[in-house]
Design an enzyme around this catalytic site. Sequence first.
Site, short mmCIF file in Angstrom:
data_model
loop_
_atom_site.label_atom_id
_atom_site.label_comp_id
_atom_site.label_asym_id
_atom_site.label_seq_id
_atom_site.Cartn_x
_atom_site.Cartn_y
_atom_site.Cartn_z
N LYS A 96 2.00 -3.06 6.22
CA LYS A 96 2.35 -2.96 4.81
C LYS A 96 3.84 -2.70 4.60
CE LYS A 96 -1.60 -3.81 2.87
NZ LYS A 96 -1.80 -5.12 2.19
N TYR A 153 -1.84 -0.32 10.03
CA TYR A 153 -1.81 -0.65 8.61
C TYR A 153 -0.45 -0.30 8.00
CZ TYR A 153 -3.66 -0.82 3.80
OH TYR A 153 -3.90 -1.11 2.48
N SER A 160 0.84 -1.19 0.00
CA SER A 160 0.00 0.00 0.00
C SER A 160 0.88 1.24 0.00
CB SER A 160 -0.89 0.01 1.24
OG SER A 160 -1.51 1.27 1.41
#
Length: 308
Positions: free
Chosen positions: A159, A155, A142
């Site tokens: 990632k 997150y 991401s």
Amino acid sequence: MSLDGKVAIVTGAGRGLGLAYAQELARRGASVVVNDVDAAATAEAVAAIQASGGQAVAMVAPVGPTETAQQLVSTAVDSFGRLDILVTNAGVLRDTVLWKMTDEDFDTVINVHLRGTFTTVRETVRHLRAAGEGGRIICIGSPTGQRGTFGQTNYAAAKAGIVGMVRTWALELKRAGITANTVVPVAATAMTATVPYFAAAVRADENGEPMPAFFRHELGFGTADDVAGLIAFLGSDAAAGITGQVIGIGGDRLQLWTHPEAAVTAYHEGGWSYDALVEAWPTQFAGAVQSVGERFPELPEEFKAAAS
């Protein structure tokens, strides 16, 4: 170059990007194990692939546990006789700022994205190495893992961790003929639908309308189908020499991300003391300080109303 005879696993493939990946792999000739936690969505995805002439089976389970990884590999081998490609796409969000993030918020995202990628790749690689015919590992990253995003500590960590693991796997798996790459998609999904800046593009996608050129070209923001071609390419024999890379894709844009390198290197006899840093920082280092977060251009007037 087709994927005829290849077998792929795609996690988180019940809808969105994962579904687009599974459909494209099947369209190119691969047989696909469709994984998701939503049994109804998984069944619909398998039915859609089969209705289009492809081969697919469902495997409903959350990624993270080693048992799920083992079941995914055994499902592929039992159903289709082999395994060649793994796409680790499954993910969840628990967004909030650092001081409000709970242990559960953090652990849930890390378990699905980071541990889920690790366990599924580990089990797949054990099979691929024993089979001795090479293989393809494609992990989904991401922009948040590359640049950071406000409210996404968990997150971002997951990632960024995936990218670090993929670079390591590229080194470890080279002799076995197994490639490992990270794809960084930018597309209209359930995750981006909540971002006001992309509202006009997401609305166009939901209505089946062409996405405005500003989003497709300037931002590299497109549909799930825009990403799927890269997934199939990296799974093919044409990509046998590509490994350890981070490749961004969205809309009309493809990006090959650099690996982190030192922006400035300087030396100070005897080491860098406090006083030496106070003196040298403004002239030797300050000009090379790196930015954080993504920077978007101002929205054209015609899209501002949708974002408000």
